[in-house]
Scaffold this motif. Structure first.
Motif, PDB file in Angstrom:
ATOM      1  N   HIS A  95       0.847  -1.205   0.000  1.00  0.00           N
ATOM      2  CA  HIS A  95       0.000   0.000   0.000  1.00  0.00           C
ATOM      3  C   HIS A  95       0.879   1.252   0.000  1.00  0.00           C
ATOM      4  CE1 HIS A  95      -4.191  -1.576   1.176  1.00  0.00           C
ATOM      5  NE2 HIS A  95      -3.448  -2.637   0.872  1.00  0.00           N
ATOM      6  N   GLY A 144       2.091   2.299  -3.282  1.00  0.00           N
ATOM      7  CA  GLY A 144       1.052   2.965  -4.075  1.00  0.00           C
ATOM      8  C   GLY A 144       0.908   4.436  -3.695  1.00  0.00           C
ATOM      9  N   TYR A 169       1.829   7.938  -5.901  1.00  0.00           N
ATOM     10  CA  TYR A 169       0.830   8.997  -6.120  1.00  0.00           C
ATOM     11  C   TYR A 169       1.433  10.368  -5.807  1.00  0.00           C
ATOM     12  CZ  TYR A 169      -3.939  10.873  -6.399  1.00  0.00           C
ATOM     13  OH  TYR A 169      -5.070  11.557  -6.769  1.00  0.00           O
ATOM     14  N   TYR A 197      -0.480  -2.212  -7.059  1.00  0.00           N
ATOM     15  CA  TYR A 197      -0.883  -1.350  -5.932  1.00  0.00           C
ATOM     16  C   TYR A 197      -0.799   0.132  -6.314  1.00  0.00           C
ATOM     17  CZ  TYR A 197      -1.180  -5.569  -3.290  1.00  0.00           C
ATOM     18  OH  TYR A 197      -1.569  -6.813  -2.867  1.00  0.00           O
ATOM     19  N   VAL A 198       0.043   0.452  -7.295  1.00  0.00           N
ATOM     20  CA  VAL A 198       0.108   1.840  -7.768  1.00  0.00           C
ATOM     21  C   VAL A 198      -1.244   2.223  -8.380  1.00  0.00           C
ATOM     22  CG1 VAL A 198       1.216   3.366  -9.461  1.00  0.00           C
ATOM     23  CG2 VAL A 198       2.610   1.794  -8.099  1.00  0.00           C
ATOM     24  N   ASP A 199      -1.788   1.337  -9.211  1.00  0.00           N
ATOM     25  CA  ASP A 199      -3.088   1.622  -9.848  1.00  0.00           C
ATOM     26  C   ASP A 199      -4.231   1.560  -8.841  1.00  0.00           C
ATOM     27  OD1 ASP A 199      -1.793   1.909 -12.197  1.00  0.00           O
ATOM     28  OD2 ASP A 199      -2.285  -0.068 -12.992  1.00  0.00           O
ATOM     29  N   GLN A 200      -4.144   0.602  -7.909  1.00  0.00           N
ATOM     30  CA  GLN A 200      -5.222   0.454  -6.927  1.00  0.00           C
ATOM     31  C   GLN A 200      -5.318   1.695  -6.028  1.00  0.00           C
ATOM     32  OE1 GLN A 200      -4.683  -2.073  -3.449  1.00  0.00           O
ATOM     33  NE2 GLN A 200      -6.560  -3.157  -3.951  1.00  0.00           N
ATOM     34  N   LYS A 210      -4.072   4.663  -6.638  1.00  0.00           N
ATOM     35  CA  LYS A 210      -4.434   5.830  -7.467  1.00  0.00           C
ATOM     36  C   LYS A 210      -5.958   5.872  -7.643  1.00  0.00           C
ATOM     37  CE  LYS A 210      -3.626   8.186 -11.876  1.00  0.00           C
ATOM     38  NZ  LYS A 210      -4.982   8.692 -11.891  1.00  0.00           N
TER      39      LYS A 210
END
Ligand SMILES: NC(=O)c1ccc[n+]([C@@H]2O[C@H](COP(=O)([O-])OP(=O)(O)OC[C@H]3O[C@@H](n4cnc5c(N)ncnc54)[C@H](O)[C@@H]3O)[C@@H](O)[C@H]2O)c1
Length: 334
Positions: A17, A20, A24, A295-298, A300
């Protein structure tokens, strides 16, 4: 403007997390764990502050929280977060209680909050390609509710050792192959083919009652293997096999029928293959994905829903209620 974010639970999921949020940008992270050593270790690694759960909950400047604790702690933590008007993303499964999920959902709506479950596979391109493919099949059949002329069967597989934490292997801690593994595939199944209408078969087993977890021999009292065979709202026969005993992680989905077939996986070594028979080229299209930090996309997606008021339609409380309804039907089947 810097966003203050609380991370509750500093075990295996928390650094994912954090990656991510860091991608951001513009975030100040505060970590918290019931085991202070774990919080301190994570805070040193990512240069964050440490606070207690109460301090996070009572800090009006922290409006966004990730919950990365074991399943049985989720209800209490999430209820306190929504009482105190915090947006949250909580690891799966959100809860094993329908009344708690309904109560949390009601509070989210009243307080205009984003409450999201961490069903990470929704962010994998293999599975978004799969969803777009099903939508294409649906429009070619001109039928909203039944795609069985094109696709009539599906197989979902997920397995792994799951051996790092004792709670994962204990019934009272809400561990086991259903809560840890099957839920991911139930989420994909419902997203693709709708809720369960009929159950044909459920097999639950404890194949390895004695296991070595972190060098310690433990007695497991919850299933390490589960197989279900069901029919769904879109008239697709679905088999799902999930376990906590495979020696390495494995995951893929396959569906097929008279006019279409699909194979896809979160694993970068497995390509996505789509084949719509009778389509222009009438040959499979193959996509390689490589490694991507999902997790970067989640995160975001979660932060965009919170900060830009984007429509929240992925991994919602309603989705978690549907998943829990399926689990309860599976648990009660005999
Ligand atoms: N999305 C995925 O692919 C995926 C993968 C693994 C685990 N998970 C889920 O993530 C969650 C956490 O799993 P994990 O593997 O990180 O567990 P973990 O055991 O590695 O870490 C959990 C941490 O929470 C802390 N904790 C326990 N109770 C607490 C409390 N009341 N308040 C604050 N901290 C507390 C523990 O001390 C521990 O450090 C579970 O819901 C699990 O199902 C999701």
């Amino acid at each position: 403007m810097t966003i203050k974010v609380g991370i509750i639970g500093c075990g295996r999921q928390a650094p994912k997390h954090i990656s991510g949020y860091q991608a951001y940008g513009n975030v100040e992270l505060i970590v918290s764990d019931i085991a202070n050593d774990s919080a301190l270790a994570l805070s040193r690694k990512f240069s964050t502050r440490v606070m207690s759960l109460d301090e996070i909950i009572n800090d009006p400047e922290i409006k966004v929280v990730s919950v990365c604790t074991p399943v049985k702690t989720h209800d209490e933590i999430i209820s306190r977060l929504v009482e105190n008007k915090k947006h949250f993303i909580c690891e799966k499964p959100l809860s094993t209680s329908k009344s708690n999920l309904n109560a949390i959902n009601a509070k989210i709506e009243i307080n205009n909050l984003v409450g999201m479950a961490g069903y990470i596979y929704r962010f994998a391109s293999a599975f978004t390609l799969g969803k777009n493919f099903i939508d294409k099949v649906k429009s070619s059949e001109n039928s909203e509710n039944n795609i069985s002329e094109s696709i009539d069967r599906a197989y979902f597989r997920i397995g792994g050792p799951g051996s790092h934490a004792v709670w994962q292997h204990k019934k009272d801690d809400q561990g086991g192959a259903i809560n840890e593994m099957l839920v991911h595939m139930l989420d994909l199944m419902i997203w693709y083919f709708g809720n369960i209408t009929d159950i044909y078969e459920v097999k639950k087993r404890i194949h390895y009652p004695t296991r070595i977890v972190n060098g310690q021999t433990i007695n497991a009292d919850v299933e390490d293997y589960v197989l279900i065979r069901v029919k769904t709202e879109k008239s697709v026969d679905v088999t799902i096999e999930a376990d906590l005993m495979s020696s390495s992680f494995t995951q893929y989905a396959h569906f097929s029928g008279k006019k279409a077939s699909y194979t896809g996986s979160i694993q970068p070594t497995i390509p996505t293959c789509l084949h719509l028979k009778g389509d222009k080229l009438d040959s499979p299209s193959v996509h390689m994905h490589g490694y991507k930090n999902l997790y970067v996309d989640q995160i975001k997606y979660f932060l965009d829903c919170v900060l830009k008021s984007n429509k929240h339609d992925k991994c919602t409380l309603e989705d978690s209620i549907n998943i829990l309804n399926s689990i309860q039907r599976i648990q009660n089947f005999n």
